[in-house]
Enzyme design. Structure first.
Site, PDB file in Angstrom:
ATOM      1  N   ASN A 193      -6.445  -4.331   6.193  1.00 39.81           N
ATOM      2  CA  ASN A 193      -7.510  -2.824   7.261  1.00 39.81           C
ATOM      3  C   ASN A 193      -7.923  -4.578   8.483  1.00 39.81           C
ATOM      4  O   ASN A 193      -8.684  -4.024   9.065  1.00 39.81           O
ATOM      5  CB  ASN A 193      -8.086  -2.552   6.339  1.00 39.81           C
ATOM      6  CG  ASN A 193      -7.006  -1.233   6.295  1.00 39.81           C
ATOM      7  OD1 ASN A 193      -6.806  -1.048   6.961  1.00 39.81           O
ATOM      8  ND2 ASN A 193      -7.917  -0.604   4.679  1.00 39.81           N
ATOM      9  N   ASP A 210       3.447   4.901   4.349  1.00 40.94           N
ATOM     10  CA  ASP A 210       2.575   4.148   6.642  1.00 40.94           C
ATOM     11  C   ASP A 210       2.930   2.999   6.616  1.00 40.94           C
ATOM     12  O   ASP A 210       2.869   2.614   7.626  1.00 40.94           O
ATOM     13  CB  ASP A 210       1.838   4.670   6.767  1.00 40.94           C
ATOM     14  CG  ASP A 210       0.672   5.521   6.250  1.00 40.94           C
ATOM     15  OD1 ASP A 210       0.719   4.472   4.543  1.00 40.94           O
ATOM     16  OD2 ASP A 210      -0.089   5.560   6.954  1.00 40.94           O
ATOM     17  N   HIS A 211       2.703   2.299   4.942  1.00 38.51           N
ATOM     18  CA  HIS A 211       2.845   0.735   5.128  1.00 38.51           C
ATOM     19  C   HIS A 211       3.905   0.978   4.240  1.00 38.51           C
ATOM     20  O   HIS A 211       4.738   0.597   3.455  1.00 38.51           O
ATOM     21  CB  HIS A 211       1.390  -0.023   3.969  1.00 38.51           C
ATOM     22  CG  HIS A 211      -0.003   0.576   4.479  1.00 38.51           C
ATOM     23  ND1 HIS A 211      -0.489  -0.418   5.281  1.00 38.51           N
ATOM     24  CD2 HIS A 211      -0.599   1.551   4.628  1.00 38.51           C
ATOM     25  CE1 HIS A 211      -1.986  -0.001   5.637  1.00 38.51           C
ATOM     26  NE2 HIS A 211      -1.544   1.354   5.044  1.00 38.51           N
ATOM     27  N   ASP A 258      -1.302  -6.067   6.299  1.00 37.56           N
ATOM     28  CA  ASP A 258      -0.671  -6.252   4.142  1.00 37.56           C
ATOM     29  C   ASP A 258      -0.488  -7.794   5.098  1.00 37.56           C
ATOM     30  O   ASP A 258       0.298  -8.089   6.188  1.00 37.56           O
ATOM     31  CB  ASP A 258      -0.220  -5.497   3.917  1.00 37.56           C
ATOM     32  CG  ASP A 258      -0.388  -3.579   4.151  1.00 37.56           C
ATOM     33  OD1 ASP A 258      -0.938  -3.191   3.240  1.00 37.56           O
ATOM     34  OD2 ASP A 258      -0.383  -3.710   5.813  1.00 37.56           O
ATOM     35  N   GLU A 306      -3.604   1.421  -3.427  1.00 34.77           N
ATOM     36  CA  GLU A 306      -4.133   2.918  -2.251  1.00 34.77           C
ATOM     37  C   GLU A 306      -3.017   4.116  -3.676  1.00 34.77           C
ATOM     38  O   GLU A 306      -2.272   4.686  -3.402  1.00 34.77           O
ATOM     39  CB  GLU A 306      -3.499   3.579  -1.230  1.00 34.77           C
ATOM     40  CG  GLU A 306      -4.948   3.034   0.039  1.00 34.77           C
ATOM     41  CD  GLU A 306      -5.091   4.295   1.121  1.00 34.77           C
ATOM     42  OE1 GLU A 306      -4.235   3.429   2.108  1.00 34.77           O
ATOM     43  OE2 GLU A 306      -5.506   5.481   0.873  1.00 34.77           O
ATOM     44  N   ASN A 316       1.153  -1.150   0.231  1.00 36.44           N
ATOM     45  CA  ASN A 316       0.318  -0.257   0.158  1.00 36.44           C
ATOM     46  C   ASN A 316       0.885   1.017   0.270  1.00 36.44           C
ATOM     47  O   ASN A 316       1.661   1.249   0.995  1.00 36.44           O
ATOM     48  CB  ASN A 316      -1.194  -0.446   1.212  1.00 36.44           C
ATOM     49  CG  ASN A 316      -1.701   1.202   1.142  1.00 36.44           C
ATOM     50  OD1 ASN A 316      -1.667   2.724   0.797  1.00 36.44           O
ATOM     51  ND2 ASN A 316      -3.145   0.937   1.889  1.00 36.44           N
ATOM     52  N   ASP A 360      -4.145  -5.000   0.979  1.00 39.22           N
ATOM     53  CA  ASP A 360      -4.162  -3.898   2.501  1.00 39.22           C
ATOM     54  C   ASP A 360      -5.822  -4.430   2.475  1.00 39.22           C
ATOM     55  O   ASP A 360      -5.963  -4.066   2.422  1.00 39.22           O
ATOM     56  CB  ASP A 360      -4.038  -2.582   2.235  1.00 39.22           C
ATOM     57  CG  ASP A 360      -4.392  -2.075   3.562  1.00 39.22           C
ATOM     58  OD1 ASP A 360      -4.704  -2.849   4.999  1.00 39.22           O
ATOM     59  OD2 ASP A 360      -4.321  -0.750   3.959  1.00 39.22           O
TER      60      ASP A 360
END
Length: 256
Positions: free
Chosen positions: A148, A247-248, A218, A34, A7, A146
DNA sequence: ATGACGTGAGTATCACGA
């Protein structure tokens, strides 16, 4: 054969990091989430110059998924036939003529009980239907994305804080478990049972990465046929320490 | 309890992320 999922939190903002990472790690396939851009705004040229074919499915501002591959990409399909969705969250294709790969961006869910949470659970149920169909045959299937959802408390830096909250709630964990129980393996956890501090996302705020305050959300899910040839699996968490990072971090698996 | 930080859209500030 090395397949990764990442991501990137905007492909255009992260283009140099992605190109650098492709150059240094040389994965055969990279599944992106994303993109945060429309399909036609994807930076095709830079990725193709790096030696990869691209199949992208984007939308304005939010979401967006893609498949990058050194070998041929065939039979590309965008979205999920079993789930009516206006958001760009699923893309699948055959790569190297023998691997079916799916890149998925499961909704965030905002907060337990919210409309977005309901949508997240419905999305996961619809995604299960797609996977059920794709698992009809004994093929090498790799789903990266991802999700989540942190599958267990072991996947969370502070389980007490996160207890019952979105990403960790029981209905979300059961929905993920249902997907896996269709005949898949969470390969990172399978190869690292009981290992603590194995995360793929760290909050931008509060110095989350410096303190390894992360979550493992993830995942790479492999069919039995794909699991047979697994060599190594890992998380390239060093990317999270770069300047202006996603941030991933990427999660990868190598197959023999 | 809230916000922290980051991105896109659009050009001030909001939606959204997790």
């Amino acid at each position: 054969m090395k397949i990764a999922t990442w991501n990137v939190n905007s492909i255009r903002a992260r283009l140099s990091h992605v190109c650098d990472w492709l150059q240094s790690k040389q994965p055969d396939v990279l599944l992106l989430q994303e993109l945060k851009c429309q399909t036609e705004a994807f930076p095709y040229e830079a990725i193709e110059d790096a030696g990869y074919q691209v199949a992208a499915f984007g939308q304005k501002t939010y979401n967006g998924v893609a498949i990058l591959a050194k070998g041929g990409i065939e039979d590309v399909s965008c979205g999920n036939l079993y789930f009516e969705d206006s958001q760009a969250r699923v893309i699948e294709a055959i790569v190297d003529g023998q691997y079916r790969v799916i890149s998925v961006y499961v909704p965030n869910g905002e907060a337990v009980g919210s409309e977005k949470y309901t949508y997240k659970l419905a999305f996961m149920e619809g995604f299960a239907k797609l996977l059920e169909d794709r698992l009809r045959f004994d093929e090498k299937l790799i789903i990266g994305g991802d999700f989540n959802v942190a599958p267990m408390d072991l996947d969370v830096y502070n389980p007490q804080t996160w207890k019952g909250r979105v990403l960790c709630s029981t209905p979300e964990r059961l929905a993920l478990r249902s997907l896996i129980n269709l005949g898949l393996t969470d390969v990172l956890r399978a190869k690292n049972p009981q290992v603590e501090g194995l995360y793929t996302w760290w909050d931008y705020r509060s110095g989350g990465y410096a303190q390894n305050h992360g979550l493992r959300i993830d995942h790479l899910l492999l069919s039995a046929k794909a699991m047979e040839s697994v060599l190594e699996v890992g998380v390239d968490s060093q990317t999270r320490g770069l300047e202006r990072p996603s941030d991933h971090a990427p999660v990868w698996v190598s197959l023999g």
